[in-house]
Design a protein around this motif. Sequence first.
Motif, PDB file in Angstrom:
ATOM      1  N   THR A 188      13.979  -2.409  -2.467  1.00 27.67           N
ATOM      2  CA  THR A 188      13.177  -2.627  -3.674  1.00 27.67           C
ATOM      3  C   THR A 188      12.067  -1.582  -3.812  1.00 27.67           C
ATOM      4  OG1 THR A 188      11.804  -4.245  -2.490  1.00 27.67           O
ATOM      5  CG2 THR A 188      13.662  -5.089  -3.773  1.00 27.67           C
ATOM      6  N   ALA A 189      11.542  -1.099  -2.686  1.00 26.29           N
ATOM      7  CA  ALA A 189      10.506  -0.063  -2.756  1.00 26.29           C
ATOM      8  C   ALA A 189      11.070   1.233  -3.331  1.00 26.29           C
ATOM      9  CB  ALA A 189       9.913   0.181  -1.370  1.00 26.29           C
ATOM     10  N   PHE A 190      12.272   1.614  -2.883  1.00 24.02           N
ATOM     11  CA  PHE A 190      12.897   2.822  -3.419  1.00 24.02           C
ATOM     12  C   PHE A 190      13.248   2.633  -4.894  1.00 24.02           C
ATOM     13  CE2 PHE A 190      12.981   4.395   0.797  1.00 24.02           C
ATOM     14  CZ  PHE A 190      13.277   5.752   0.734  1.00 24.02           C
ATOM     15  N   ILE A 191      13.748   1.446  -5.256  1.00 24.87           N
ATOM     16  CA  ILE A 191      14.050   1.174  -6.664  1.00 24.87           C
ATOM     17  C   ILE A 191      12.776   1.275  -7.495  1.00 24.87           C
ATOM     18  CG2 ILE A 191      14.698  -0.647  -8.296  1.00 24.87           C
ATOM     19  CD1 ILE A 191      16.763  -1.589  -6.276  1.00 24.87           C
ATOM     20  N   GLN A 192      11.694   0.684  -7.002  1.00 26.80           N
ATOM     21  CA  GLN A 192      10.442   0.701  -7.749  1.00 26.80           C
ATOM     22  C   GLN A 192       9.948   2.122  -7.974  1.00 26.80           C
ATOM     23  OE1 GLN A 192       7.254  -1.673  -6.139  1.00 26.80           O
ATOM     24  NE2 GLN A 192       5.726  -0.433  -7.187  1.00 26.80           N
ATOM     25  N   LEU A 193       9.872   2.909  -6.911  1.00 26.72           N
ATOM     26  CA  LEU A 193       9.341   4.270  -7.018  1.00 26.72           C
ATOM     27  C   LEU A 193      10.223   5.149  -7.903  1.00 26.72           C
ATOM     28  CD1 LEU A 193       8.246   4.770  -3.309  1.00 26.72           C
ATOM     29  CD2 LEU A 193       6.727   4.669  -5.297  1.00 26.72           C
ATOM     30  N   MET A 194      11.528   5.044  -7.724  1.00 24.25           N
ATOM     31  CA  MET A 194      12.418   5.934  -8.456  1.00 24.25           C
ATOM     32  C   MET A 194      12.640   5.469  -9.895  1.00 24.25           C
ATOM     33  SD  MET A 194      15.103   7.101  -5.452  1.00 24.25           S
ATOM     34  CE  MET A 194      15.696   8.490  -6.409  1.00 24.25           C
ATOM     35  N   ALA A 195      12.677   4.168 -10.138  1.00 27.02           N
ATOM     36  CA  ALA A 195      12.801   3.681 -11.518  1.00 27.02           C
ATOM     37  C   ALA A 195      11.571   4.090 -12.323  1.00 27.02           C
ATOM     38  CB  ALA A 195      12.967   2.159 -11.524  1.00 27.02           C
ATOM     39  N   TYR A 196      10.394   3.909 -11.729  1.00 29.31           N
ATOM     40  CA  TYR A 196       9.164   4.328 -12.409  1.00 29.31           C
ATOM     41  C   TYR A 196       9.179   5.837 -12.635  1.00 29.31           C
ATOM     42  CZ  TYR A 196       4.161   4.312 -13.573  1.00 29.31           C
ATOM     43  OH  TYR A 196       2.952   4.431 -14.212  1.00 29.31           O
ATOM     44  N   GLY A 197       9.602   6.571 -11.608  1.00 29.46           N
ATOM     45  CA  GLY A 197       9.657   8.026 -11.721  1.00 29.46           C
ATOM     46  C   GLY A 197      10.595   8.485 -12.820  1.00 29.46           C
ATOM     47  N   PRO A 221       5.169   8.719  -8.305  1.00 26.59           N
ATOM     48  CA  PRO A 221       6.551   8.245  -8.225  1.00 26.59           C
ATOM     49  C   PRO A 221       7.559   9.273  -8.738  1.00 26.59           C
ATOM     50  CG  PRO A 221       5.141   6.514  -9.050  1.00 26.59           C
ATOM     51  CD  PRO A 221       4.312   7.765  -9.040  1.00 26.59           C
ATOM     52  N   ALA A 222       7.185  10.062  -9.758  1.00 27.55           N
ATOM     53  CA  ALA A 222       8.076  11.113 -10.259  1.00 27.55           C
ATOM     54  C   ALA A 222       8.250  12.202  -9.208  1.00 27.55           C
ATOM     55  CB  ALA A 222       7.523  11.703 -11.550  1.00 27.55           C
ATOM     56  N   VAL A 223       7.162  12.546  -8.523  1.00 21.69           N
ATOM     57  CA  VAL A 223       7.235  13.541  -7.448  1.00 21.69           C
ATOM     58  C   VAL A 223       8.135  13.030  -6.324  1.00 21.69           C
ATOM     59  CG1 VAL A 223       5.908  14.767  -5.678  1.00 21.69           C
ATOM     60  CG2 VAL A 223       4.975  14.516  -7.992  1.00 21.69           C
ATOM     61  N   PHE A 224       7.967  11.754  -5.973  1.00 23.88           N
ATOM     62  CA  PHE A 224       8.802  11.144  -4.937  1.00 23.88           C
ATOM     63  C   PHE A 224      10.272  11.169  -5.343  1.00 23.88           C
ATOM     64  CE2 PHE A 224      10.998   7.431  -3.180  1.00 23.88           C
ATOM     65  CZ  PHE A 224      10.724   7.548  -1.829  1.00 23.88           C
ATOM     66  N   THR A 225      10.537  10.817  -6.598  1.00 24.08           N
ATOM     67  CA  THR A 225      11.919  10.798  -7.096  1.00 24.08           C
ATOM     68  C   THR A 225      12.550  12.177  -7.029  1.00 24.08           C
ATOM     69  OG1 THR A 225      11.379   8.969  -8.595  1.00 24.08           O
ATOM     70  CG2 THR A 225      13.362  10.253  -9.097  1.00 24.08           C
ATOM     71  N   LEU A 226      11.838  13.189  -7.480  1.00 30.95           N
ATOM     72  CA  LEU A 226      12.351  14.561  -7.424  1.00 30.95           C
ATOM     73  C   LEU A 226      12.547  15.000  -5.975  1.00 30.95           C
ATOM     74  CD1 LEU A 226      10.186  16.231 -10.219  1.00 30.95           C
ATOM     75  CD2 LEU A 226      12.637  15.694 -10.324  1.00 30.95           C
ATOM     76  N   GLY A 227      11.651  14.563  -5.098  1.00 28.77           N
ATOM     77  CA  GLY A 227      11.775  14.926  -3.689  1.00 28.77           C
ATOM     78  C   GLY A 227      13.014  14.328  -3.055  1.00 28.77           C
ATOM     79  N   VAL A 228      13.286  13.046  -3.349  1.00 28.62           N
ATOM     80  CA  VAL A 228      14.478  12.391  -2.790  1.00 28.62           C
ATOM     81  C   VAL A 228      15.749  13.048  -3.321  1.00 28.62           C
ATOM     82  CG1 VAL A 228      15.805  10.242  -2.749  1.00 28.62           C
ATOM     83  CG2 VAL A 228      13.324  10.192  -2.380  1.00 28.62           C
ATOM     84  N   PRO A 256       0.816  -1.223   0.000  1.00 22.47           N
ATOM     85  CA  PRO A 256       0.000   0.000   0.000  1.00 22.47           C
ATOM     86  C   PRO A 256       0.843   1.264   0.000  1.00 22.47           C
ATOM     87  CG  PRO A 256      -0.026  -1.051   2.161  1.00 22.47           C
ATOM     88  CD  PRO A 256       0.624  -2.021   1.223  1.00 22.47           C
ATOM     89  N   PHE A 257       2.151   1.145   0.298  1.00 25.04           N
ATOM     90  CA  PHE A 257       3.015   2.321   0.353  1.00 25.04           C
ATOM     91  C   PHE A 257       3.785   2.562  -0.942  1.00 25.04           C
ATOM     92  CE2 PHE A 257       2.852   0.384   4.630  1.00 25.04           C
ATOM     93  CZ  PHE A 257       2.024   1.328   5.221  1.00 25.04           C
ATOM     94  N   THR A 258       3.580   1.694  -1.928  1.00 23.23           N
ATOM     95  CA  THR A 258       4.254   1.880  -3.221  1.00 23.23           C
ATOM     96  C   THR A 258       3.244   1.946  -4.362  1.00 23.23           C
ATOM     97  OG1 THR A 258       4.590  -0.511  -3.292  1.00 23.23           O
ATOM     98  CG2 THR A 258       6.443   0.835  -2.543  1.00 23.23           C
TER      99      THR A 258
END
Length: 335
Positions: A307-316, A242-249, A136-138
């Motif tokens: 894997t959660a960070f990879i998923q969010l940022m790869a998609y982003g 996910p793009a917003v998350f990636t830019l935020g990180v 639910p967090f990804t």
Amino acid sequence: MFFSIIIPLYNRPEEIRELLQSLLRQSYKDFEVIVVEDGSTVPAKTIVEGFKEDLDIHYFEKKNEGQGFARNYGFERAHGAYFIVFDSDILVPEDYLAIVKESIDEEGWDAFGGPDAAHDSFSTIQKAISYSMTSPFTTGGIRGNKNHVGQFHPRSFNMGISRNVWESTGGYKLSRRSEDIEFSIRMINSGFKVGLISEAFVYHKRRTSLNQFFKQIYNFGKGRIDIAQIYPSELKAVHALPAVFTLGVLGLFILNIVDLLLFNDVVLLHYLVWLGDLFLFSFVVLLLWHSTMVTKSFRVGLFSVVTAFIQLMAYGFGFMRNYIDRVLLRKDTSV
């Protein structure tokens, strides 16, 4: 013949062996299996033919055109009333076909999909990837969840269509990258009854390395923009998260460096960095706790954070890259 199981295959002979072994154990027996070798350089013909005495199985070879067109090739040669599409990297529980048959009889589905899960035999990385793809967090827990928001779109690792759907739609129009989403949207727009059979899950091995997982999810992000070029209304604000998350990180990483270079002298900047770091730390702790509870393994929980960070940022990254190319620069990057 009620079911025709269609399996596209590309250089994965050992995976198909395990999948076929799981099909041997099905409690419902009225099915055939069609394996379509899509231009593999490491063919599985010998392995597949080894199951001919125990399964109604048919093996075909064709030039490489991608999984979408390989499935169409199988549809053209199928005899069943319903076609079930599996990826080669899954295992099928023994009551899967019985559950699907019962649901079709009760609900009258024209097309359907089911969720995926991690088998006990899977590696730590495979279990972590499975968690991050269903968390639910990804993904918001929308993949195979009864409480998914909006219309359910079947995904082709575990998907079925009636013969009527195939004959009416012509099957897949895209061969690679989000081909299943495009097909699902077209089925729904054509008025077919499409839904989720939540009990009809499969064990999905997914990628076996973090590098392979990154590449796969990167293409998922690019694929969302491809879909938006065909169906503009299908691009929602949630797809950009996910793009917003990636830019935020990335932004937080830069701000931390700037804050250190300024020796924490800029109070407002230091406060913003502190809040950002606290949010990110809380997110990591939440992922670790939830994955550990769900998978019952602290080790899987640790890998799930990765894997959660990879998923969010790869998609982003994939989403942003293809948005720039296709929307801003008007390049044709479709496949």
